[in-house]
Design a protein around this motif. Structure first.
Motif, PDB file in Angstrom:
ATOM      1  N   GLU A  18       0.840  -1.211   0.000  1.00  0.00           N
ATOM      2  CA  GLU A  18       0.000   0.000   0.000  1.00  0.00           C
ATOM      3  C   GLU A  18       0.867   1.250   0.000  1.00  0.00           C
ATOM      4  OE1 GLU A  18      -3.286   2.636   0.246  1.00  0.00           O
ATOM      5  OE2 GLU A  18      -3.170   0.522  -0.350  1.00  0.00           O
ATOM      6  N   ILE A  31      -3.863 -12.672  -3.896  1.00  0.00           N
ATOM      7  CA  ILE A  31      -5.003 -11.838  -3.509  1.00  0.00           C
ATOM      8  C   ILE A  31      -6.278 -12.660  -3.445  1.00  0.00           C
ATOM      9  CG2 ILE A  31      -6.304  -9.748  -4.023  1.00  0.00           C
ATOM     10  CD1 ILE A  31      -3.352  -9.291  -3.259  1.00  0.00           C
ATOM     11  N   VAL A  84      -8.742  -7.912   2.321  1.00  0.00           N
ATOM     12  CA  VAL A  84      -9.170  -7.402   1.018  1.00  0.00           C
ATOM     13  C   VAL A  84     -10.225  -6.311   1.183  1.00  0.00           C
ATOM     14  CG1 VAL A  84      -8.541  -9.435  -0.313  1.00  0.00           C
ATOM     15  CG2 VAL A  84     -10.760  -9.374   0.816  1.00  0.00           C
ATOM     16  N   ASP A  85     -10.170  -5.614   2.298  1.00  0.00           N
ATOM     17  CA  ASP A  85     -11.008  -4.438   2.512  1.00  0.00           C
ATOM     18  C   ASP A  85     -10.255  -3.249   1.911  1.00  0.00           C
ATOM     19  OD1 ASP A  85     -12.451  -2.278   3.348  1.00  0.00           O
ATOM     20  OD2 ASP A  85     -12.563  -2.865   5.455  1.00  0.00           O
ATOM     21  N   TRP A  86     -10.622  -2.886   0.693  1.00  0.00           N
ATOM     22  CA  TRP A  86      -9.857  -1.860  -0.025  1.00  0.00           C
ATOM     23  C   TRP A  86     -10.120  -0.460   0.496  1.00  0.00           C
ATOM     24  CZ3 TRP A  86      -6.649  -5.046  -1.176  1.00  0.00           C
ATOM     25  CH2 TRP A  86      -6.874  -6.201  -1.925  1.00  0.00           C
ATOM     26  N   ARG A 123      -6.987  -0.104   2.338  1.00  0.00           N
ATOM     27  CA  ARG A 123      -5.809  -0.038   1.468  1.00  0.00           C
ATOM     28  C   ARG A 123      -6.262   0.324   0.049  1.00  0.00           C
ATOM     29  NH1 ARG A 123      -5.189  -4.715   4.597  1.00  0.00           N
ATOM     30  NH2 ARG A 123      -3.476  -4.617   6.126  1.00  0.00           N
ATOM     31  N   PRO A 124      -6.667   1.571  -0.178  1.00  0.00           N
ATOM     32  CA  PRO A 124      -7.242   1.946  -1.484  1.00  0.00           C
ATOM     33  C   PRO A 124      -6.253   1.844  -2.641  1.00  0.00           C
ATOM     34  CG  PRO A 124      -6.876   3.890  -0.102  1.00  0.00           C
ATOM     35  CD  PRO A 124      -6.666   2.704   0.776  1.00  0.00           C
ATOM     36  N   GLY A 150      -6.135  -1.680  -3.614  1.00  0.00           N
ATOM     37  CA  GLY A 150      -7.372  -2.033  -4.294  1.00  0.00           C
ATOM     38  C   GLY A 150      -7.374  -1.582  -5.751  1.00  0.00           C
ATOM     39  N   ASN A 151      -6.863  -0.385  -6.011  1.00  0.00           N
ATOM     40  CA  ASN A 151      -6.779   0.110  -7.387  1.00  0.00           C
ATOM     41  C   ASN A 151      -5.807  -0.729  -8.208  1.00  0.00           C
ATOM     42  OD1 ASN A 151      -8.596   2.187  -6.878  1.00  0.00           O
ATOM     43  ND2 ASN A 151      -6.988   3.631  -6.295  1.00  0.00           N
ATOM     44  N   TRP A 163      -5.164  -3.898  -7.705  1.00  0.00           N
ATOM     45  CA  TRP A 163      -5.838  -5.182  -7.942  1.00  0.00           C
ATOM     46  C   TRP A 163      -6.779  -5.063  -9.138  1.00  0.00           C
ATOM     47  CZ3 TRP A 163      -6.049 -10.053  -8.025  1.00  0.00           C
ATOM     48  CH2 TRP A 163      -7.209 -10.806  -7.846  1.00  0.00           C
ATOM     49  N   GLU A 164      -7.492  -3.959  -9.260  1.00  0.00           N
ATOM     50  CA  GLU A 164      -8.375  -3.751 -10.413  1.00  0.00           C
ATOM     51  C   GLU A 164      -7.571  -3.682 -11.705  1.00  0.00           C
ATOM     52  OE1 GLU A 164     -11.034  -0.493 -10.085  1.00  0.00           O
ATOM     53  OE2 GLU A 164     -11.964  -1.206  -8.227  1.00  0.00           O
TER      54      GLU A 164
END
Length: 242
Positions: A174, A199, A211-213, A216-217, A220-221, A223-224
Motif C-alpha cells: 500500500e 489476492i 481485502v477491505d480496499w 488499502r485503497p 485495491g486500485n 488489484w483492479e
C-alpha cells in the motif's frame, strides 16, 4: 517447445501461466493433481526434486521454482518486457519477489492448512498410509513440516501471527503503490505477477479484512488494474482436466 507441469488452482502455477500469457507463448499443459499427490510420484520427482508445482520444460531444459521460471521466460522471450530497464527498479523487483515468496507465501500456507481444511486429506488414512506418504516426500523440510502439523495442528497463536505477517506485507505494498500504479517503475513487472495470485487466496481463506480496499485503497486500485491485464485474463484461471 514449452511444457508446463502445473495445477489449475496452484498459486505458483498461476504466476507462470500469467507470464506465458503476457508473452503470447504457446505451451503444452500437463496437469498435476495435488489432492491425489501426483507431485510426489517418482516420475515427477525426477523432474522436480522438491515434489511441488510448477515445473517448466523448455526444449531439453528443466526449470523449477516459479519466481525463477518467470525470470527465465522474461530473459529468453524479452518482448514484451516484464523487467524494469533501470537497475535500481530491477533490484526492487527482486526484493519484492523475495518478500512474496519467503514471507507472504510462507504465512499464507499456514493459514490455508486450517481455513481450507487441508488436514482433512490425511483424516481417513491409517498410520501406515500416513507414514508411506510422508516417506515419499522428497523434501526433508516438507516431510518434517507435515509431521509437526499432523501431530500438533496449527495453534490459534500461529494463525494470528501468520495473518499479521501477511498484513505487514500488504501494508508495504500500500505504501509503495501510493507513489505509482505498479510496484517497480512505470509498468507492470514480474513483481506484480509474483504476488497477484495471492489476492484471491485471501478470499478463499476467509481473510476478508485483508481485502477491505477501504483500508488499502491504493492496493485495491492495483488489484483492479491487474485483473484487466492480458496475463490475468488468460492465465489466472485454467480449467481442470475432465
Amino acid at each position: 517447445m514449452i511444457k508446463l507441469y502445473h495445477m489449475h488452482t496452484s498459486t505458483c502455477s498461476k504466476r507462470v501461466r500469467i507470464t506465458l500469457a503476457e508473452k503470447n507463448l504457446d505451451w503444452e499443459s500437463v496437469h498435476i493433481d495435488l489432492a491425489k499427490r501426483e507431485q510426489i510420484e517418482p516420475d515427477y520427482v525426477k523432474l522436480n526434486p522438491n515434489g511441488v508445482v510448477p515445473t517448466l520444460i523448455h526444449g531439453d531444459r528443466v526449470l523449477n521454482e516459479s519466481n525463477v521460471i518467470i525470470q527465465y521466460l522474461d530473459e529468453v522471450f524479452p518482448e514484451p518486457p516484464l523487467t524494469p530497464s533501470d537497475p535500481y527498479d530491477r533490484a526492487q523487483m527482486r526484493i519484492w519477489m523475495d518478500i512474496f515468496e519467503h514471507r507472504l507465501h510462507k504465512n499464507i500456507n499456514i493459514v490455508s492448512w486450517v481455513r481450507q481444511e487441508r488436514y482433512k486429506r490425511w483424516k481417513n488414512m491409517s498410520e501406515s498410509e500416513v507414514e508411506e506418504v510422508l516417506n515419499k516426500q522428497p523434501s526433508p523440510e516438507r516431510r518434517e513440516l507435515f509431521r509437526k502439523r499432523l501431530a500438533n495442528g496449527v495453534s490459534q497463536e500461529d494463525m494470528e501471527f501468520a495473518e499479521a505477517r501477511v498484513a505487514d506485507v500488504l501494508d508495504l505494498m500500500e505504501d509503495r503503490l501510493k507513489d505509482g500504479p505498479w510496484l517497480c517503475g512505470d509498468a507492470m513487472s514480474l513483481a506484480d505477477i509474483s504476488v497477484v495470485p495471492f489476492i484471491e487466496r485471501f478470499e478463499a481463506n476467509k481473510m476478508s479484512k485483508l481485502v477491505d480496499w477501504v483500508l488499502r485503497p491504493s492496493l485495491g486500485n492495483w488489484w483492479e488494474r491487474m485483473q484487466k491485464t492480458k496475463g490475468y485474463r488468460e492465465g489466472f484461471y485454467f480449467p481442470p482436466p475432465d
